[in-house]
Design an enzyme around this catalytic site. Structure first.
Site, PDB file in Angstrom:
ATOM      1  N   ASP A 183       7.253   5.562  12.467  1.00 46.43           N
ATOM      2  CA  ASP A 183       6.882   4.673  13.572  1.00 46.43           C
ATOM      3  C   ASP A 183       8.442   4.786  14.463  1.00 46.43           C
ATOM      4  O   ASP A 183       9.265   3.877  14.430  1.00 46.43           O
ATOM      5  CB  ASP A 183       6.920   3.262  12.937  1.00 46.43           C
ATOM      6  CG  ASP A 183       5.583   3.148  12.006  1.00 46.43           C
ATOM      7  OD1 ASP A 183       4.637   3.196  12.794  1.00 46.43           O
ATOM      8  OD2 ASP A 183       5.657   3.103  10.912  1.00 46.43           O
TER       9      ASP A 183
ATOM     10  N   HIS B 159       7.075   5.903   1.674  1.00 44.24           N
ATOM     11  CA  HIS B 159       7.803   4.720   1.138  1.00 44.24           C
ATOM     12  C   HIS B 159       8.903   5.238   0.083  1.00 44.24           C
ATOM     13  O   HIS B 159      10.015   4.681   0.076  1.00 44.24           O
ATOM     14  CB  HIS B 159       7.028   3.631   0.675  1.00 44.24           C
ATOM     15  CG  HIS B 159       5.874   2.933   1.723  1.00 44.24           C
ATOM     16  ND1 HIS B 159       4.628   3.404   1.787  1.00 44.24           N
ATOM     17  CD2 HIS B 159       6.211   2.234   2.854  1.00 44.24           C
ATOM     18  CE1 HIS B 159       4.108   2.667   2.699  1.00 44.24           C
ATOM     19  NE2 HIS B 159       5.097   2.006   3.270  1.00 44.24           N
TER      20      HIS B 159
ATOM     21  N   ALA C 282       0.871  -1.204  -0.022  1.00 39.51           N
ATOM     22  CA  ALA C 282      -0.182  -0.058   0.013  1.00 39.51           C
ATOM     23  C   ALA C 282       0.832   1.184   0.127  1.00 39.51           C
ATOM     24  O   ALA C 282       0.560   2.014   0.894  1.00 39.51           O
ATOM     25  CB  ALA C 282      -0.848  -0.028   1.077  1.00 39.51           C
TER      26      ALA C 282
HETATM   27  O1  PAF Z   1       6.610  -0.463   9.239  1.00 34.29           O
HETATM   28  C1  PAF Z   1       6.325  -1.363   8.609  1.00 34.29           C
HETATM   29  O2  PAF Z   1       5.770  -1.438   7.687  1.00 34.29           O
HETATM   30  C2  PAF Z   1       6.280  -2.823   9.232  1.00 34.29           C
HETATM   31  O3  PAF Z   1       6.242  -2.852  10.690  1.00 34.29           O
HETATM   32  C3  PAF Z   1       7.617  -3.709   8.657  1.00 34.29           C
HETATM   33  C4  PAF Z   1       9.002  -3.046   9.360  1.00 34.29           C
HETATM   34  C5  PAF Z   1       7.572  -3.417   7.190  1.00 34.29           C
HETATM   35  C6  PAF Z   1       7.862  -5.019   9.179  1.00 34.29           C
HETATM   36  O4  PAF Z   1       6.455  -5.673   8.714  1.00 34.29           O
END
Ligand code: PAF
Length: 287
Positions: free
Chosen positions: A150, A37, A32
């Site tokens: 995060d 990203h 997604a």
């Molecule tokens: O941050 C995320 O999208 C997820 O926690 C990760 C680091 C890809 C692990 O599944």
């Protein structure tokens, strides 16, 4: 761009690249994909010879079955974005490929995992450690890229890398990418209604205002109360927690003088969508 579906192929290409002296940058994702990203991918592209992106909705890190079931899955669009960003390999495995048998490993993640998301989402960080440790073992990156949205997850991954002997991997923390109105980009934002989406930038606005309060001399408790009350006063919004913490240990601080690295981490329910964001009050140079 090659799409990889098996661990064997990932292992193989990584071994070949390393034998040729190439550096690998890994960007783990759950798909997604959005501009946040892509900013990680762009940085990985600049800093490494080979860029691998993983797209895997990792079931072991979901402590809520409904959240796992409704997590957006957009493989075709993700691949188009990654191809456009110049990625070399995208790893898109099935759950069976990653977990041919249940992963029973329990990681001693220590105090960084005992606060905030730790108690709110039991098992979540252990699941993150399970998948990221596997991705590290198979792809052997020189650098791995994670978004600072995060914030606590990055500290947990650093700890996992330390205790598993993978601390030679450089865990690169990348700035939060925001929409023009300030909302932190997140795969979950698509679940907001138009009315909720209009209110959601208030989170960042209030966090930013709280930095001003701090600069004007307010103490930690005053700043904390201001943030919680101001966000709870917005329509649809319920603060789950707001913690002012040391940026390395994730432990709460009571005074700005307690640390040279201080962050405010928040999760807010906007309707039933759980949003996460943070503000950095103090950051040492180079961190
Ligand atoms: O941050 C995320 O999208 C997820 O926690 C990760 C680091 C890809 C692990 O599944």
């Amino acid at each position: 761009m090659e799409i990889i579906r098996t661990v064997a192929r990932l292992d193989e290409l990584s071994a070949k690249a390393r034998s040729e002296g190439m550096t690998i940058g890994l960007v783990p994702t759950m798909g997604a994909l959005h501009a946040g990203h892509i900013s990680l991918v762009d940085r990985a592209r600049r800093e490494n010879d080979i860029v691998i992106v993983s797209v895997f909705v990792n079931p072991t890190q979901f402590n809520n079955a409904a959240d796992l079931a409704t997590y957006p899955r957009t493989e075709e669009a993700d691949c188009a974005l990654l191809e456009g960003a110049g990625v070399d390999y995208v790893f898109i495995p099935t759950v069976e490929e990653i977990y041919p048998e249940p992963d029973t490993r329990t990681f001693d993640l220590g105090p960084v995992a005992d606060v905030m998301e730790g108690p709110m989402r039991p098992g979540h960080f252990n699941g993150v450690a399970q998948i990221v440790s596997k991705l590290f073992m198979w792809s052997h990156p020189v650098r791995a890229y994670f978004g600072e949205k995060d914030f606590q997850q990055i500290a947990v991954i650093r700890r996992m890398a330390d205790i598993t002997g993978m601390d030679d991997i450089d865990i690169v923390s990348c700035p939060i990418k925001r929409a023009d109105d300030g909302l932190a980009l997140s795969s979950r934002n698509v679940r907001l209604s138009a009315e909720q989406r209009a209110v959601a930038p208030g989170i960042n606005r209030i966090l930013t205002e709280s930095k001003g309060l701090m600069a004007d001399g307010a103490d930690v408790a005053t700043v904390r109360n201001f943030v919680v009350e101001a966000i709870n006063a917005l329509p649809f919004m319920t603060v789950e927690y707001f913690a002012v913490v040391d940026g390395r240990t994730m432990q709460p601080v009571d005074s700005w003088a307690d640390s040279d690295y201080v962050a405010g981490c928040i999760t807010v329910y906007c309707g039933d969508v759980r949003l996460i964001d943070n503000v950095i009050y103090k950051r040492p140079e180079g961190v």
